[in-house]
Motif scaffolding. Structure first.
Motif, PDB file in Angstrom:
ATOM      1  N   ASN A  41     -24.382  41.390 -15.363  1.00  0.00           N
ATOM      2  CA  ASN A  41     -24.494  42.738 -15.935  1.00  0.00           C
ATOM      3  C   ASN A  41     -24.272  42.523 -17.354  1.00  0.00           C
ATOM      4  O   ASN A  41     -25.196  42.680 -18.268  1.00  0.00           O
ATOM      5  CB  ASN A  41     -23.903  43.851 -15.421  1.00  0.00           C
ATOM      6  CG  ASN A  41     -24.009  44.478 -14.210  1.00  0.00           C
ATOM      7  OD1 ASN A  41     -25.338  44.198 -13.762  1.00  0.00           O
ATOM      8  ND2 ASN A  41     -23.453  45.114 -13.550  1.00  0.00           N
ATOM      9  N   GLN A  42     -23.128  41.739 -17.772  1.00  0.00           N
ATOM     10  CA  GLN A  42     -22.618  41.717 -19.179  1.00  0.00           C
ATOM     11  C   GLN A  42     -23.720  40.591 -19.933  1.00  0.00           C
ATOM     12  O   GLN A  42     -24.120  40.862 -21.079  1.00  0.00           O
ATOM     13  CB  GLN A  42     -21.483  40.985 -19.299  1.00  0.00           C
ATOM     14  CG  GLN A  42     -20.856  41.192 -20.560  1.00  0.00           C
ATOM     15  CD  GLN A  42     -19.099  41.405 -20.684  1.00  0.00           C
ATOM     16  OE1 GLN A  42     -18.621  41.347 -19.628  1.00  0.00           O
ATOM     17  NE2 GLN A  42     -18.545  40.745 -21.474  1.00  0.00           N
ATOM     18  N   VAL A  45     -26.855  42.516 -20.880  1.00  0.00           N
ATOM     19  CA  VAL A  45     -26.632  43.607 -21.948  1.00  0.00           C
ATOM     20  C   VAL A  45     -26.563  42.642 -23.334  1.00  0.00           C
ATOM     21  O   VAL A  45     -26.796  43.212 -24.313  1.00  0.00           O
ATOM     22  CB  VAL A  45     -25.417  44.460 -21.606  1.00  0.00           C
ATOM     23  CG1 VAL A  45     -25.239  45.338 -22.908  1.00  0.00           C
ATOM     24  CG2 VAL A  45     -25.557  45.181 -20.324  1.00  0.00           C
ATOM     25  N   THR A  48     -29.224  42.717 -25.744  1.00  0.00           N
ATOM     26  CA  THR A  48     -29.510  43.895 -26.755  1.00  0.00           C
ATOM     27  C   THR A  48     -28.866  43.525 -28.171  1.00  0.00           C
ATOM     28  O   THR A  48     -28.203  42.610 -28.098  1.00  0.00           O
ATOM     29  CB  THR A  48     -28.975  45.212 -25.974  1.00  0.00           C
ATOM     30  OG1 THR A  48     -27.558  45.327 -26.206  1.00  0.00           O
ATOM     31  CG2 THR A  48     -29.492  45.550 -24.733  1.00  0.00           C
ATOM     32  N   LYS A 105     -31.271  51.939 -25.350  1.00  0.00           N
ATOM     33  CA  LYS A 105     -31.571  50.549 -24.959  1.00  0.00           C
ATOM     34  C   LYS A 105     -32.203  50.499 -23.680  1.00  0.00           C
ATOM     35  O   LYS A 105     -31.787  51.279 -22.811  1.00  0.00           O
ATOM     36  CB  LYS A 105     -30.276  49.832 -25.191  1.00  0.00           C
ATOM     37  CG  LYS A 105     -29.580  49.441 -26.344  1.00  0.00           C
ATOM     38  CD  LYS A 105     -30.384  49.357 -27.677  1.00  0.00           C
ATOM     39  CE  LYS A 105     -29.371  49.494 -28.803  1.00  0.00           C
ATOM     40  NZ  LYS A 105     -30.328  49.313 -29.886  1.00  0.00           N
ATOM     41  N   VAL A 107     -32.824  47.494 -20.592  1.00  0.00           N
ATOM     42  CA  VAL A 107     -32.408  46.468 -20.021  1.00  0.00           C
ATOM     43  C   VAL A 107     -32.906  46.276 -18.355  1.00  0.00           C
ATOM     44  O   VAL A 107     -32.423  46.647 -17.428  1.00  0.00           O
ATOM     45  CB  VAL A 107     -30.749  46.095 -19.919  1.00  0.00           C
ATOM     46  CG1 VAL A 107     -30.362  44.622 -19.237  1.00  0.00           C
ATOM     47  CG2 VAL A 107     -30.201  46.143 -21.243  1.00  0.00           C
ATOM     48  N   LEU A 147     -30.217  52.187 -20.484  1.00  0.00           N
ATOM     49  CA  LEU A 147     -29.004  51.504 -20.028  1.00  0.00           C
ATOM     50  C   LEU A 147     -27.818  52.452 -20.012  1.00  0.00           C
ATOM     51  O   LEU A 147     -27.393  53.234 -20.829  1.00  0.00           O
ATOM     52  CB  LEU A 147     -28.645  50.505 -21.240  1.00  0.00           C
ATOM     53  CG  LEU A 147     -27.318  49.805 -21.240  1.00  0.00           C
ATOM     54  CD1 LEU A 147     -27.149  48.929 -19.991  1.00  0.00           C
ATOM     55  CD2 LEU A 147     -27.201  48.997 -22.539  1.00  0.00           C
ATOM     56  N   HIS A 149     -23.711  52.785 -18.986  1.00  0.00           N
ATOM     57  CA  HIS A 149     -22.699  51.911 -18.916  1.00  0.00           C
ATOM     58  C   HIS A 149     -21.990  52.061 -17.735  1.00  0.00           C
ATOM     59  O   HIS A 149     -21.476  51.124 -16.961  1.00  0.00           O
ATOM     60  CB  HIS A 149     -21.889  52.189 -20.055  1.00  0.00           C
ATOM     61  CG  HIS A 149     -20.413  51.343 -20.177  1.00  0.00           C
ATOM     62  ND1 HIS A 149     -19.221  51.662 -19.366  1.00  0.00           N
ATOM     63  CD2 HIS A 149     -20.305  50.284 -20.966  1.00  0.00           C
ATOM     64  CE1 HIS A 149     -18.312  50.895 -20.053  1.00  0.00           C
ATOM     65  NE2 HIS A 149     -18.732  50.084 -20.516  1.00  0.00           N
ATOM     66  N   TRP A 170     -18.492  46.064 -18.485  1.00  0.00           N
ATOM     67  CA  TRP A 170     -19.903  46.398 -18.091  1.00  0.00           C
ATOM     68  C   TRP A 170     -20.275  46.020 -16.661  1.00  0.00           C
ATOM     69  O   TRP A 170     -21.097  45.888 -16.166  1.00  0.00           O
ATOM     70  CB  TRP A 170     -20.800  45.419 -19.037  1.00  0.00           C
ATOM     71  CG  TRP A 170     -21.028  45.889 -20.422  1.00  0.00           C
ATOM     72  CD1 TRP A 170     -20.130  45.189 -21.389  1.00  0.00           C
ATOM     73  CD2 TRP A 170     -21.642  46.728 -20.820  1.00  0.00           C
ATOM     74  NE1 TRP A 170     -20.363  45.954 -22.784  1.00  0.00           N
ATOM     75  CE2 TRP A 170     -21.308  46.940 -22.271  1.00  0.00           C
ATOM     76  CE3 TRP A 170     -22.655  48.073 -20.559  1.00  0.00           C
ATOM     77  CZ2 TRP A 170     -22.023  47.782 -23.461  1.00  0.00           C
ATOM     78  CZ3 TRP A 170     -23.458  48.681 -21.579  1.00  0.00           C
ATOM     79  CH2 TRP A 170     -22.929  48.648 -22.705  1.00  0.00           C
ATOM     80  N   ALA A 173     -22.598  48.755 -15.204  1.00  0.00           N
ATOM     81  CA  ALA A 173     -23.882  48.969 -15.902  1.00  0.00           C
ATOM     82  C   ALA A 173     -25.072  48.998 -14.841  1.00  0.00           C
ATOM     83  O   ALA A 173     -25.275  48.065 -14.042  1.00  0.00           O
ATOM     84  CB  ALA A 173     -24.095  47.720 -16.899  1.00  0.00           C
ATOM     85  N   GLN A 175     -29.424  50.675 -14.800  1.00  0.00           N
ATOM     86  CA  GLN A 175     -30.734  51.430 -15.606  1.00  0.00           C
ATOM     87  C   GLN A 175     -30.854  52.644 -14.904  1.00  0.00           C
ATOM     88  O   GLN A 175     -31.084  52.618 -13.634  1.00  0.00           O
ATOM     89  CB  GLN A 175     -31.768  50.341 -16.066  1.00  0.00           C
ATOM     90  CG  GLN A 175     -32.175  49.942 -14.624  1.00  0.00           C
ATOM     91  CD  GLN A 175     -33.677  49.109 -14.978  1.00  0.00           C
ATOM     92  OE1 GLN A 175     -34.346  49.570 -15.881  1.00  0.00           O
ATOM     93  NE2 GLN A 175     -34.006  47.951 -14.350  1.00  0.00           N
TER      94      GLN A 175
END
Length: 249
Positions: A41-42, A45, A48, A105, A107, A147, A149, A170, A173, A175
């Motif tokens: 996940n991180q 992200v 971005t 954003k 992702v 996106l 969080h 994250w 996270a 979408q």
């Protein structure tokens, strides 16, 4: 590598500082899939332009998995807000602006929020009628791909010495629909015993984003139900109270 310094302790994991790195170490037996998903996940992200810690390694040391990332030197927004209550409006404005930036954003490789919530509702200890109602309501809400969080609160924002905000943690996270993430933040303020701040936050977010408050409120019982599966014992009654709110209109 320098000597590790314990920075924070959470259920099942510890965060250490090791020079310029932060090392999040998980207890033996912690779900490998969850650890790898958090790192993934991180990493996604990171693509971005948001200010977040960069991941450098995922490793196993003495039988324990660990994620190695940048150590962000600074103070959490939660701490700053506690120390400067007279600046609450200023800090809340910054918080909402930052969340709106995150939600702007895309992702596309992240898991879908609706899928995760449907799964959580199915696992929740609720009667079949309530689960059916929540599934139906969730299914009827619009699908978005912003996106989210998943745990956006002032303790997950670190402000560096030059005033730059960094967003951490994250692991949740996905979408999905921005209003679901806003509903979660609203509940997090309530769970922290800050009901006044929760209402102030929701009003400010809706005003800044031109979002109908009733639309965010539609997500609250669904978000409460999806959190119920991993809630602390003391949170359960509160969350069930929100789930029992049949309709806001």
């Amino acid at each position: 590598m320098s000597e590790k310094i314990l920075v924070a302790q959470m259920p099942g994991k510890k965060l250490y500082r090791d020079g310029e790195f932060a090392v999040k170490e998980f207890e033996a037996g912690y779900s490998k899939a969850d650890i790898l998903n958090e790192a993934l996940n991180q990493a996604r992200v990171e693509e971005t332009d948001l200010n977040i810690p960069k991941i450098h390694a995922v490793q196993v040391v003495d039988g324990r998995w660990a994620i190695v990332m940048d150590y962000i030197e600074g103070v959490t927004l939660e701490q700053i807000m506690a120390e400067h209550p007279e600046k609450e409006d200023e800090h809340l404005n910054m918080f909402v602006d930052l969340q709106r930036t995150v939600l702007s954003k895309k992702v596309p490789m992240l898991n879908k929020l609706k899928d995760k919530m449907q799964g959580r509702i199915s696992m929740a200890e609720l009667d079949a009628t309530t689960r059916y109602d929540l599934h139906t309501r969730l299914d009827a809400l619009p699908k978005h791909y912003n996106l989210c969080h998943g745990d956006f609160n002032p303790s997950n924002i670190i402000i560096t010495a030059d005033g730059t905000p960094y967003i951490i943690d994250w692991s949740h996270a996905t979408q999905g629909n921005s209003s679901a993430d806003v509903a979660r933040t609203y509940l997090l303020f309530y769970l922290a015993g800050k009901s006044g701040l929760a209402e102030k936050y929701l009003n400010l977010y809706c005003k800044k984003s031109d979002t109908a408050k009733q639309y965010v409120q539609k997500w609250i019982p669904i978000v409460a139900a999806s959190r119920l599966t991993k809630a602390k014992k003391e949170e359960e009654e509160f969350l069930r109270g929100w789930i029992d709110v049949v309709d806001y209109e």
